[in-house]
Scaffold this active site. Structure first.
Site, PDB file in Angstrom:
ATOM      1  CE1 TYR A 116      92.799 -64.061  14.128  1.00  0.00           C
ATOM      2  CE2 TYR A 116      91.976 -61.885  13.548  1.00  0.00           C
ATOM      3  CZ  TYR A 116      92.793 -62.973  13.280  1.00  0.00           C
ATOM      4  OH  TYR A 116      93.598 -62.962  12.166  1.00  0.00           O
ATOM      5  CD  GLU A 204      96.290 -64.747  13.321  1.00  0.00           C
ATOM      6  OE1 GLU A 204      95.544 -64.640  12.338  1.00  0.00           O
ATOM      7  OE2 GLU A 204      96.880 -65.817  13.616  1.00  0.00           O
TER       8      GLU A 204
END
Length: 393
Positions: A116, A204
């Site tokens: 992530y 993101e």
């Protein structure tokens, strides 16, 4: 403002952030041509909506999954046809779901490891913060709750920008070695440059992957922008998909009204974001549910107040309206006159409670009481909240 994954990945490419090859389509006629441009083998078919949880979502006709990995182009075509024009329900869309109007085909990738990586604004320090984790492919909120030690946070001084040692720290803490360290550093720098240059509020990648060939790729992309900075970015504004936004919110933006639709039945019309949030809180405190956040601002005029009432009344769930105004820049008598004019121009068929405080408050209350309209004027916010909850109940 949010954009779709396929749009975000085009931006990524312009900042030299590697992504799998992909093509977006908006009609069945475009599908065969798009698929012909992709290599043979597994294809990923992705519904494009502004909501997470697509892969675990269900369409209203019972079709499962808004993201499919299929073996060949024929199966990709079948999956895309099942998704396009269908309504996808995920944990973020609510029961109404979102209609899928764009499909994104991408080449499939073998995955060695998922990570992530994101950049957003840290509200406590007013600095950009890079968040990374070895737990990619999972909602970051879930990781924060269950494995907080696996979340890496690096604050960036906006006056200095991201430093090489900070990018290296992220790479080392994620466990990267060899050439993959260089690849990740390049991605981190590109992501930060994009975040700053495009006035983003969030960039993101989830998941960021490594594959068996040793490459690091952004397998998914989510990007949001600061609405207040869009005047500087016509190219970003052109990416706005109005089909993904509440029509009431679109209408409100035309009149410089800050409006967010909620799922309650008591509408709020307030001047000031903080006061609007306090108003929603006190409605909840007395057992009611706000139908919206609506900030008309400190200098609202009659036209804006009128349009605010129109927007509020387009929501069939609204059973009452609470107007809460603190007269500072906007004097109470001026706002009272605006409310009366708006009430005359808009057929208000639900109970209306008005609470005024601040400059010229007595004159404002007098104007309301002598208007002859069905307006409940209340002095304190707590009494106003109690009153509207009672009337809307």
């Amino acid at each position: 403002m949010n954009i779709h994954e396929y749009q975000a990945k085009k931006l990524f490419e312009s900042y030299r952030i590697p992504v799998p090859q992909g093509i977006a389509v908006k009609s069945v006629d475009e599908m065969n041509l798009a698929l012909a441009k992709l290599p043979d083998g597994e294809i990923v078919v992705k519904s494009q909506i502004h909501a997470g949880g697509r892969g675990k979502g269900t369409f209203t006709d019972g079709y499962k999954g808004g993201v499919k990995v299929v073996d060949n182009k024929s199966d990709a075509l079948d999956a895309a046809k099942a998704m396009l024009g269908n309504t996808l329900v995920t944990h973020q869309t609510g029961d109404a779901g979102r209609k899928v109007q764009t499909i994104y085909f991408t080449e499939a990738n073998d995955i060695t490891k998922e990570y992530y990586l994101a950049i957003l604004l840290d509200r406590e320090t007013s600095k950009p913060v890079i968040i990374a984790s070895t737990e990619g492919g999972v909602e970051i909120e879930e990781v924060a709750e269950n494995s907080p030690d696996k979340i890496i946070k690096i604050l960036i001084d906006p006056a200095l920008g991201i430093q090489a040692y900070q990018a290296r720290e992220i790479a080392f803490r994620l466990g990267f070695t060899g050439d993959q360290i260089k690849q990740l550093i390049k991605i981190v720098f590109g992501l930060y440059k994009m975040f700053m240059e495009k006035d983003a509020s969030l960039v993101e990648i989830n998941p960021l992957i490594t594959n068996p060939d040793g490459n690091v790729l952004a397998l998914d992309a989510k990007v949001s922008f600061d609405d207040n900075a869009l005047f500087r970015h016509e190219d970003i504004l052109a990416l706005r998909d109005l089909n993904e936004e509440d029509p009431k919110e679109i209408e409100a933006s035309k009149y410089n009204l800050s409006y967010i639709a909620l799922d309650g039945n008591i509408a709020c019309l307030v001047n000031g974001a903080g006061l609007a949030m306090a108003t929603m809180d006190i409605i909840k405190h007395f057992g009611g549910n706000p139908a919206n956040f609506l900030d008309v601002g400190g200098g609202a005029n009659t036209e804006q107040v009128t349009e605010a009432f129109k927007i509020i009344l387009k929501d069939p769930n609204v059973k009452g309206i609470l107007v809460n105004i603190f007269g500072g820049i906007m004097k109470c008598d001026i706002i009272a006159t605006g409310i009366i004019e708006a009430a005359k121009n808009v057929e208000i068929t639900v109970p209306l409670v008005v609470r005024l405080e601040g400059t010229n408050v007595e004159l404002g209350r007098k104007i309301l009481s002598e208007s002859g309209l069905a307006i409940n004027t209340v002095e304190s916010l707590s009494d106003a909240a109690k009153k509207i909850v009672e009337l809307a109940g």
